[in-house]
Design a protein around this motif. Structure first.
Motif, PDB file in Angstrom:
ATOM      1  N   UNK A 130      -3.312 -15.424   8.742  1.00  0.00           N
ATOM      2  CA  UNK A 130      -2.342 -15.893   7.434  1.00  0.00           C
ATOM      3  C   UNK A 130      -2.637 -15.479   7.100  1.00  0.00           C
ATOM      4  N   UNK A 131      -1.769 -14.853   6.239  1.00  0.00           N
ATOM      5  CA  UNK A 131      -1.809 -13.951   5.171  1.00  0.00           C
ATOM      6  C   UNK A 131      -1.408 -14.705   3.965  1.00  0.00           C
ATOM      7  N   UNK A 132      -2.727 -14.539   2.542  1.00  0.00           N
ATOM      8  CA  UNK A 132      -2.345 -14.651   1.394  1.00  0.00           C
ATOM      9  C   UNK A 132      -1.261 -14.254   1.094  1.00  0.00           C
ATOM     10  N   UNK A 133      -0.910 -12.494   1.713  1.00  0.00           N
ATOM     11  CA  UNK A 133       0.467 -12.564   0.435  1.00  0.00           C
ATOM     12  C   UNK A 133       1.829 -11.981   0.988  1.00  0.00           C
ATOM     13  N   UNK A 134       2.667 -12.959  -0.432  1.00  0.00           N
ATOM     14  CA  UNK A 134       4.082 -12.824  -0.107  1.00  0.00           C
ATOM     15  C   UNK A 134       4.652 -11.185   1.290  1.00  0.00           C
ATOM     16  N   UNK A 135       5.743 -11.586   1.705  1.00  0.00           N
ATOM     17  CA  UNK A 135       5.824 -10.686   2.412  1.00  0.00           C
ATOM     18  C   UNK A 135       7.253 -10.073   2.055  1.00  0.00           C
ATOM     19  N   UNK A 136       6.866  -8.747   2.253  1.00  0.00           N
ATOM     20  CA  UNK A 136       8.222  -8.183   0.888  1.00  0.00           C
ATOM     21  C   UNK A 136       9.485  -8.218   1.698  1.00  0.00           C
ATOM     22  N   UNK A 137       9.066  -7.987   3.332  1.00  0.00           N
ATOM     23  CA  UNK A 137      11.137  -8.031   3.596  1.00  0.00           C
ATOM     24  C   UNK A 137      11.730  -9.612   3.668  1.00  0.00           C
ATOM     25  N   UNK A 138      11.335 -10.310   3.185  1.00  0.00           N
ATOM     26  CA  UNK A 138      11.934 -11.727   3.382  1.00  0.00           C
ATOM     27  C   UNK A 138      12.606 -11.851   1.780  1.00  0.00           C
ATOM     28  N   UNK A 139      12.645 -11.384   0.816  1.00  0.00           N
ATOM     29  CA  UNK A 139      13.522 -11.248   0.028  1.00  0.00           C
ATOM     30  C   UNK A 139      14.411  -9.355  -0.570  1.00  0.00           C
ATOM     31  N   UNK A 140      15.611  -9.848  -0.282  1.00  0.00           N
ATOM     32  CA  UNK A 140      16.723  -8.313  -0.676  1.00  0.00           C
ATOM     33  C   UNK A 140      15.891  -8.250  -2.200  1.00  0.00           C
TER      34      UNK A 140
END
Length: 924
Positions: A130-140
């Motif tokens: 469970x990470x607090x950090x937004x995952x960059x792969x999810x946004x173009x």
């Protein structure tokens, strides 16, 4: 790659390389800093020229990247773009930038925001945590206009990042004058694909228009991307275990007792090869409405969504070292291992992740007077993984009849293991389907929902009179952070018919051929579907009811801030100052709902499984803290070309979510180890006092050089405190071990527990190693950031190079077996990026390198070895509207290797292959 090799590459490329559009962005001192100015430029050279001037005028340490034009971020992935900034490095998953490390601090120590708002994150795969950090792969990247990296703390910036706070900016209609549109069509060819499509599509577009003399604006952007990929992996499962094998079967004569005085040795559970075939789809969209009835009021309403779906089909060939014997090297690693009378294992996995992210926000700006500006911002954002309760992980295992393979072995002295299998005692060999039986299955569903509600009020008063005071900034923020997880697990050893399974075997061919020794692996890899295996289990009536655990955490944080901007002179040297302080108060509550434990069940020779009660009970724990976070930024112009800076700030990173779940988890085997874990919601945040110094020289035409030094004093690092104690059952009695003196008929693998195999009063009490997170130690981290940017006059060529050195006062000692805290992600890194451009053609070459680093520290560590990658981008403008382009990533087919305590303790060696994209874009 070694440091020497990296430096050699730097020398060879220095005359060829140039920038990626990375620039240092001025640190905002106003209450509107959440709307950082990200300058959109056309052409790389123009971006570099602006980068030098913005860096020269900034206060504090804030770096950024911007799109060269709408829809043209420098890389195809946000993380890949961020790694071009000095001090920023990334980890990769499936040959794609994934997690960001800043100044040696990994993703859990960095906060990612979207347009100044903290964004939620969720994951359907349990091993992802469970990470607090937004995952960059999810946004173009096409939907992003810029990314800003705050390396030092600011009173107006949301807390949560010790390494940095990273803010992603997206476009708004008032950013453009009237009509603006963009569209792009791209084909992606991944050379690693075996079973998927050789070319997959990516489509993106944006349209923006303002109306009524600029009083109303609307912007709509959307993208759709598909990617098929493959991955070859050679490695081990469950890591390397210290002193696991019978010492009578271990030749430890080679151990250097000066380094390893106890003669400790390490053995892996398995050697294995694994093939991944992955399918992924991603959709992004954003709708933004803006209204400005006059020049003093501006209102913005926005909706942002992303949909992400990924499925991986995996087959694995392995065997399990149940009774290993062998010879160690000087470190104590059992490099030459064998096991007699055992069997091969034939695994199939399916991993599924579906994520739905939605965010609704409203922003109101009001110029109340000529001197006073006010702003209010609210958003409600949710990330939900596997929202329909789909199974995230399905696995199955087949095997030869126990003891039917005369000898299995592995030699780990090379880059990857050399495998030995003596199956001469089996008619037709170990891969003959007639010699294969069923073993086990497991289903794991991991639904997670993360909701963030955030309210922000900001104000700025400008001093319209003379004096050193320029402005006073003030504001307040309230954040309600809620995360809930739902874990469902089914696991059982089974005996089922395999006639309809569809099992086949494939020769390895060029599997992992970039590693030396690839021709000495297994002969074949299995092919079958884990879901088909589970269907047969269900048809046979052997499907177990799931074990269910629910966990959740709620954090409520109230923050207040104020800061002052000054501009003056000292001995005729211009000086800028920003002095601020932020106060935060956080309340934490956590809960777990899980069935109570009735007894331990001696169900299998390798398993003591808890037997749970039918009634779930709740555990609740709470905690809280408050912190004062000051900041001070100073800059002085020594000459028109030379500038110096000093910054001090205190920042914090909050404890990991999983560390706060109160639930108790047990992992026990006959004869040990007997491990358990429990969370701690009363953890204090990790805080850091940060000092930054820099000296910068600015030449003409966008050329500059800078050197910066940073020092961080970090307190309250979280580690695993281990306590040896009893764990009670639902009746308050200590759990006992039924495997020490097994009764007749035990172990019993049947679905219905055999009462004789359960804990009884005559069995010995189990003393568990209970791991509980705690604030244990302090650390010091320091480093240097070196930057150089040069334009070769009007030739169209230019060069940018940066190098970051990071160090800590305490590094990981491989012979310290009691070390429970180490800074993950700490490593040096460097970049060379270059371009040539004229009126129509742009060519950009990029090399990124990262030294080896500690990826994770559990019972045993995992290190990622040094990695370097070449990327290429070519754009050609057909006319003012259309541009064609081609991109290449990982051109030289670099591989990733991870190891345990020592280099020979292989964890994972992965091969991906290059990836190419080509397409056309238009702008109007």
């Amino acid at each position: 790659m070694s440091n020497a090799n990296f430096k050699l590459n730097a020398i060879c490329m220095a005359m060829l390389l140039t920038s990626n559009g990375v620039y240092a962005q001025q640190g905002e001192t106003s209450a509107e800093a959440s709307d950082l100015e990200v300058i959109n430029v056309t052409g790389i050279r123009s971006a570099l020229s602006k980068s030098a001037s913005i860096k020269q005028d900034s206060s504090g340490v804030v770096d950024a990247i911007s799109a060269e034009d709408i829809g043209k971020l420098p890389d195809t992935n946000l993380a890949e773009s961020l790694q071009r900034i000095s001090g920023v490095s990334i980890d990769r998953a499936n040959n794609e930038g994934n997690k960001v490390t800043v100044r040696g601090f990994g993703p859990d120590f960095n906060l990612v925001t979207l347009n100044g708002r903290q964004m939620p994150n969720s994951s359907a795969l349990q091993e992802a945590g469970v990470s607090r950090s937004f995952n960059f792969r999810e946004i173009a990247s096409e939907s992003v206009s810029g990314v800003s990296v705050f390396k030092t703390g600011k009173s107006h910036v949301a807390s949560g990042g010790i390494g940095a706070t990273i803010d992603i900016s997206t476009a708004k209609p008032f950013d453009y004058d009237g009509f603006k549109a963009f569209a792009s069509v791209k084909g992606v060819h991944d050379s690693s694909v075996d079973t998927g499509s050789s070319i997959t599509p990516e489509v993106s577009g944006m349209i923006s228009q303002t109306f009524a003399d600029g009083k109303f604006g609307i912007l709509l952007s959307a993208s759709h991307a598909e990617r098929d990929s493959g991955r070859d992996r050679v490695g081990t499962s469950n890591g390397w275990v210290r002193n696991r094998a019978d010492p009578d079967g271990v030749d430890a004569s080679a151990i250097n007792t000066n380094n390893n005085p106890t003669g400790a040795y390490w053995v892996p559970w398995t050697p294995e090869i694994e093939r991944f075939d992955t399918e992924r789809e991603r959709q992004n969209a954003q709708l933004v409405l803006q209204f400005a009835p006059n020049d003093r009021i501006e209102a913005t309403l926005d909706y942002t969504m992303s949909r992400f779906e990924e499925t991986s089909f995996t087959n694995k060939q392995a065997f399990w070292f149940d009774n290993p014997t062998g010879t160690t090297d000087e470190n104590g690693t059992l490099v030459n291992i064998s096991n007699v009378n055992d069997e091969l294992n034939f695994w199939a996995w399916e991993l599924y992740e579906k994520k739905e992210n939605d965010s609704v926000g409203f922003n109101l700006k009001w110029q109340a007077t000529d001197a006073l500006r006010l702003a209010f911002d609210i958003h409600d954002s949710t990330s939900h993984s596997n929202p329909d309760g789909q199974t995230a992980e399905t696995l199955a295992n087949l095997k030869n009849p126990p003891g039917s393979v005369a000898l299995i072995g592995a030699d780990f002295s090379g880059e990857i293991p050399s495998i030995t299998v003596d199956d001469s005692g089996l008619t037709g060999g170990a891969y003959n389907p007639d010699n294969i039986v069923s073993d086990l299955y497991q289903l794991r569903g991991y639904e997670m929902e993360n909701n963030i509600k955030q309210y922000q009020f900001n104000g700025q008063w400008d001093n319209l009179e003379d004096g050193a005071l320029v402005a006073i900034n003030f504001g307040a923020m309230y954040t309600d952070y809620q995360i809930d997880t739902y874990l469902s697990e089914r696991f059982s050893f089974v005996d089922i018919p395999l006639d309809n399974l569809g099992l086949t075997f494939t020769p390895l061919g060029d599997f992992a051929d970039q590693f030396s020794g690839a021709n000495e692996l297994f002969s074949f890899i299995p092919n079958y579907e884990a879901s088909r295996f589970v269907d047969i289990v269900e048809d046979e009536g052997l499907f177990l009811a799931p074990d269910i655990t629910t966990n959740g955490v709620n954090e409520e944080t109230t923050a207040l801030y104020v800061s002052f901007d000054f501009s003056t002179e000292f001995n005729e040297f211009p000086i800028d100052l920003n002095v601020g302080v932020r106060y935060e108060d956080t309340d934490v509550s956590a809960y777990s709902v899980q069935p109570g434990i009735l007894a331990l069940n001696y169900r299998h020779a390798e398993e003591l499984r808890p037997l749970f009660d039918d009634t779930a009970t709740a555990q609740e724990l709470s905690g809280g803290y408050n912190r004062v976070l000051p900041n001070f930024d100073f800059s002085m112009e020594l000459t028109g070309e030379i500038k110096t800076r000093f910054s001090y700030s205190r920042t914090l990173a909050r404890a990991g979510i999983s560390a706060m779940f109160p639930s108790t988890n047990i992992d026990a085997r006959p004869d040990g180890p007997f491990n358990a874990s429990q969370g701690n919601p009363n953890l204090l945040p990790i805080t850091s006092d940060n000092f930054d110094f820099s000296l910068e020289w600015y030449h003409t035409d966008g050329s500059y050089a800078s050197v910066g030094y940073f020092k961080k004093f970090v307190e309250n690092f979280i580690g695993a405190g281990v306590e040896q104690r009893e764990i009670n059952d639902v009746n308050g009695n200590p759990l006992r071990d039924p495997s020490v003196n097994p009764r007749a008929g035990c172990p019993d693998s049947s679905d219905t527990p055999n009462p004789a195999c359960l804990s009884q009063a005559s069995d010995p009490i189990v003393i568990f190693d209970v791991s509980t997170p705690d604030n244990l130690q302090n650390r010091e981290v320091d480093g240097w950031e070196l930057n150089a940017q040069y334009m070769f006059s009007d030739t169209g060529f230019g060069a940018v190079a940066n190098y970051t050195l990071v160090d800590s006062d305490e590094s990981f000692d491989p012979y310290d077996f009691d070390q429970t805290i180490a800074l993950t992600g700490l490593s040096d890194s460097g970049n060379l990026v270059g371009f040539y451009e004229n009126e129509a053609l742009q060519v950009r070459v990029a090399y990124n390198w990262r030294d080896d680093f500690l990826l994770a520290l559990g019972t045993e560590p995992t290190f990622t070895e040094a990695y370097g990658q070449w990327d290429l981008s070519i754009n050609y403008e057909i006319n003012d509207t259309f541009t064609v382009y081609i991109d290449g990533l990982n051109l030289t087919d670099e591989t990733v290797r991870r190891h345990g305590r020592f280099a020979e303790q292989l964890i994972s060696a992965e091969q991906y292959g290059p990836r190419y994209s080509f397409g056309i874009s238009g702008k109007w």
